[in-house]
Design an enzyme around this catalytic site. Structure first.
Site, PDB file in Angstrom:
ATOM      1  N   ASN A   1       0.353  -1.018   0.234  1.00  0.00           N
ATOM      2  CA  ASN A   1       0.178   0.146  -0.038  1.00  0.00           C
ATOM      3  C   ASN A   1       1.066   1.467   0.093  1.00  0.00           C
ATOM      4  OD1 ASN A   1      -1.769  -2.086   1.189  1.00  0.00           O
ATOM      5  ND2 ASN A   1      -3.142  -0.990   0.827  1.00  0.00           N
TER       6      ASN A   1
ATOM      7  N   ILE B   1      -0.105   6.670  -1.855  1.00  0.00           N
ATOM      8  CA  ILE B   1      -1.222   5.944  -0.261  1.00  0.00           C
ATOM      9  C   ILE B   1      -1.437   5.329  -0.480  1.00  0.00           C
ATOM     10  CG2 ILE B   1      -1.529   5.244   1.955  1.00  0.00           C
ATOM     11  CD1 ILE B   1       0.006   7.669   2.852  1.00  0.00           C
ATOM     12  N   CYS B   2      -2.402   3.799  -1.386  1.00  0.00           N
ATOM     13  CA  CYS B   2      -3.236   3.005  -1.711  1.00  0.00           C
ATOM     14  C   CYS B   2      -4.090   2.946  -0.549  1.00  0.00           C
ATOM     15  CB  CYS B   2      -2.577   1.709  -2.239  1.00  0.00           C
ATOM     16  SG  CYS B   2      -2.651   2.537  -4.073  1.00  0.00           S
ATOM     17  N   LEU B   3      -5.395   3.732  -0.457  1.00  0.00           N
ATOM     18  CA  LEU B   3      -6.232   3.565   0.336  1.00  0.00           C
ATOM     19  C   LEU B   3      -7.651   3.933   0.409  1.00  0.00           C
ATOM     20  CD1 LEU B   3      -4.968   4.427   4.241  1.00  0.00           C
ATOM     21  CD2 LEU B   3      -5.650   2.094   3.538  1.00  0.00           C
TER      22      LEU B   3
ATOM     23  N   THR C   1      -7.276   6.941  -3.299  1.00  0.00           N
ATOM     24  CA  THR C   1      -6.643   5.917  -4.855  1.00  0.00           C
ATOM     25  C   THR C   1      -6.453   4.936  -4.909  1.00  0.00           C
ATOM     26  OG1 THR C   1      -5.114   5.975  -2.585  1.00  0.00           O
ATOM     27  CG2 THR C   1      -4.661   8.053  -3.387  1.00  0.00           C
TER      28      THR C   1
END
Length: 728
Positions: free
Chosen positions: A487, A494-496, A501
């Site tokens: 993540n 930041i992948c959330l 994102t």
């Protein structure tokens, strides 16, 4: 021909006559039905108008009848609730007894329990719903999605606006139902009736007291007053004011005060001695610190703060008066939680000196701090990822005022909500002049490959906030050399789902009712996990298998090294200026744990690379970078040496504390010397008085003996020692 024509004309006229008669008959019937319809419509309109005015007070109905007719309605209308509060308030105390006898108060308390939005209402959820939630949240289902990337179907529909609207309606109903109860107990508005004497409340009989004490009112108070989120309270002022008014109304009745003082269950807290004092303290401290930012047109909040003070003091004083009637051993012993002030740190350090307590006491005042991010001419004077966005915003623009106030409320709330313990903590630093520019430091949780590491983030609130999510960037990337998590990218992305994102379910995405605290907790709880290998979508197929466990273990080994190297060693060597004190003190307090962690990593690597299989490295991960066991081990040895040579950042504070203790000890000894000297002086004066007394007595006796000798006969009295002798 003429006769035929006359016959045709006569027959035609007859047909026409019959047609006219039929038309007249139809017309009369239509008129009759029309009149009937009109009269029925008028009667319906009149009845509906009467109903629409109901339950408008009918002169023939008593107040009891009016209230009963209203609260028995299904569904209960808001306009009628307002009328009920007025009806109850207009009735005298003596007449209010009938509300108890007729079951009005019992029904009202049931409505309050049904309407309340709290944890205990969630327990009444149907078994089917609980099963559905359990299936949806089960580890088996979540393990196939990739942590933090969203779960379930992105096509699912979830109307956040409708959900919030329904909650607000229920909350408004609860507010006014509590107002009706307050009208019954004391009067409404409550603040105007606080001087009512207890003996005037003749309607508060034992039955009424038992009904209220056995209802859900206490649990509602206990649940909601636990909330220390200023943001949440400021968004729901009416319900919290109604709750405090309810507590004050109960405190006005001596028979209800014990229920406010004593916790209603073993796991509950005292409402009057713990929750209300803490609630008042939080509101006043936050208002004092953030008043200038929240301010200006927010007179509503200022009025609420004044009422919090008035009502809280009333409840606290009633509780103290009640406890004065109890023996000391029966009084409730509580320990109200207090956030330490920014002075006298060591004076707060009382109690057991375990690692957890020491860490909290040492780090608590650093958890939310301010720094100067903006220099001269409005330019950023610190490194910041979103420099361009921050530069293009005028924070003093009128159309951004609501955004600024929203951010200030959130920052005021997280002061009491940020996690702080030796295992994992969150630290926040912001500029008081630009609250939209924030830097965050998160410590890695224990039992994860991120343990004891410090990970820095930049956060910026865009102009569309809160309708668009905050922007977040990850900074601890070793200058782009390491990717700590599927993540967390090495470029800072930041992948959330909550940040927008990554695709996710509607309820997992950002909405205007989310907050910064949710983002921080999501990063800490969803990214810094025990097995980050399975965060990557697609890798979940290995979960629960020997191969997957081995992949995860080897991945963790690399993350542990990256944590020791970049999140600990680099932070120690080159700490961020605004978090320098936090970093140094954190690493010093955790140095023993870090030394053990570093040695454990060396042992694990040595064991793995002693195996020929492992040395061939058949299994290579696409996201592993810079794998070089010899070099990595050398780095960890350097870290161990640096930690062993580390100087205590508390040396100055400890020296000051030692000096303070010496000064206090010296003052104490000096005081004891003075007291001893004073006692010695008292003893000396006492001895002198005794000697003087003896001398005077001897002198008087000698004089008396001499008088007796010169007077052979006669009756002589012995003069008092304190009185002068006449003969002398």
């Amino acid at each position: 021909m003429s006769s035929q024509a006359s016959q045709r004309s006569s027959s035609t006229s007859a047909v026409a006559q019959k047609t006219r008669e039929r038309r007249k008959s139809k017309s009369r019937r239509r008129c009759w039905f029309g009149c009937l319809w009109l009269s029925s419509r008028v009667s319906l309109i009149r009845s509906s108008s009467r109903f629409s005015r109901s339950p408008e007070p009918d002169e023939s109905l008593t107040a009891i009848d009016k209230v009963m007719s209203i609260i028995n309605e299904k569904p209960l209308k808001m306009a009628h609730i307002l009328k009920t509060a007025r009806f109850v308030n207009d009735v005298s105390f003596s007449e209010r007894k009938q509300f108890v006898e007729c079951g009005v108060i019992h029904h009202l308390l049931e409505l309050i329990g049904e309407t309340a939005i709290s944890d205990f209402s969630a327990s009444s959820r149907s078994a089917d719903e609980q099963k559905r939630r359990a299936r949806r949240n089960s580890s088996a289902s979540l393990s196939h999605k990739g942590t933090g990337y969203g779960t379930g179907s992105t096509r699912s529909r979830w109307d956040i606006e409708r959900t919030v609207e329904e909650k607000l309606i229920r909350e408004e109903h609860l507010t006014w139902l509590l107002s009706i109860l307050n009208s019954f107990m004391l009067g409404w508005p409550t603040t105007d009736n606080l001087k009512t004497k207890p003996e005037e409340l003749v309607h508060m009989t034992e039955i009424a007291i038992k009904l209220i004490a056995d209802s859900s009112v206490l649990s509602i108070l206990e649940y909601n007053l636990r909330n220390d989120s200023f943001f949440d309270v400021s968004e729901h002022i009416e319900i919290y004011q109604a709750l405090l008014e309810t507590a004050a109304s109960m405190a006005a009745t001596p028979g209800l005060v014990p229920f406010l003082v004593r916790p209603y269950t073993s796991s509950a807290k005292s409402i009057a001695k713990e929750l209300i004092p803490r609630f008042k303290e939080n509101i006043l401290s936050i208002q004092a610190r953030w008043g200038g930012t929240l301010e200006e047109t927010n007179f509503r909040m200022a009025e609420f703060t004044a009422k919090v003070t008035l009502l809280s003091d009333y409840v606290i004083n009633a509780a103290r008066a009640y406890e004065q009637t109890l023996p000391p051993e029966q009084r409730i012993q509580t320990a109200t939680h207090r956030r330490p002030s920014h002075s006298g740190l060591h004076s707060k350090m009382q109690g057991p000196k375990d690692d957890e307590t020491i860490y909290k006491n040492k780090m608590q005042e650093l958890q939310l701090q301010t720094a100067k991010f903006i220099g001269d001419f409005g330019k950023l004077c610190v490194p910041y990822v979103f420099r361009k966005e921050a530069k293009n915003i005028n924070p003093f623009s009128p159309h951004l005022r609501d955004r600024t106030k929203r951010i200030a409320k959130e920052l005021a709330s997280i002061a009491n909500a940020l996690p702080l313990n030796a295992s994992n903590s969150i630290y926040v630093c912001y500029d008081e002049g630009r609250v939209d520019i924030i830097k965050v430091l998160i410590s890695g949780p224990d039992d994860t490959p991120y343990a004891n590491g410090l990970f820095e983030f930049d956060i910026f609130f865009p102009t569309g906030y809160p309708f668009s999510p905050p922007k977040c960037a990850f900074l601890t990337t070793g200058s782009g050399n390491v990717r700590f998590n599927p993540n967390l990218y090495n470029d800072g992305k930041i992948c959330l789902s909550i940040l927008g994102t990554w695709e996710g379910r509607p309820e997992e995405k950002w909405n205007p009712y989310c907050s910064l605290m949710q983002v921080l907790v999501s990063i800490q709880g969803l990214i810094f996990v025990k097995d980050p290998y399975f965060n990557e979508p697609g890798f979940e197929r290995y979960q629960g298998t020997d191969r997957g466990d081995e992949y995860s273990r080897k991945y963790n080994l690399q993350i542990e090294h990256a944590t020791l190297n970049y999140a600990i060693r680099e932070q120690l060597k080159k700490p961020s200026e605004h978090f320098k004190e936090v970093i140094e003190k954190h690493l010093w307090l955790k140095r023993e744990a870090i030394l053990k962690q570093a040695q454990a990593w060396i042992d694990n690597v040595s064991n793995d690379f002693g195996d020929d299989k492992m040395s061939k490295r058949k299994d290579v991960f696409a996201f592993e970078t810079g794998f070089n066991p010899a070099t990595q081990e050398r780095v960890i040895h350097n870290l161990i040496q640096e930690l062993q040579a580390m100087q205590s950042p508390f040396a100055k504070e400890e020296a000051e504390e030692s000096e303070r203790l010496k000064r206090e000890q010296s003052e104490k000894e000096e005081k004891q010397k003075k007291e001893a000297a004073a006692l010695a002086e008292i003893e000396r004066e006492k001895r002198e008085l005794e000697l003087d007394f003896q001398r005077r007595r001897s002198s008087v006796l000698a004089t008396h003996v001499a008088v007796i000798r010169t007077q052979p006969t006669g009756d002589y009295s012995v003069p008092s020692v304190n009185e002068p002798s006449t003969s002398s």
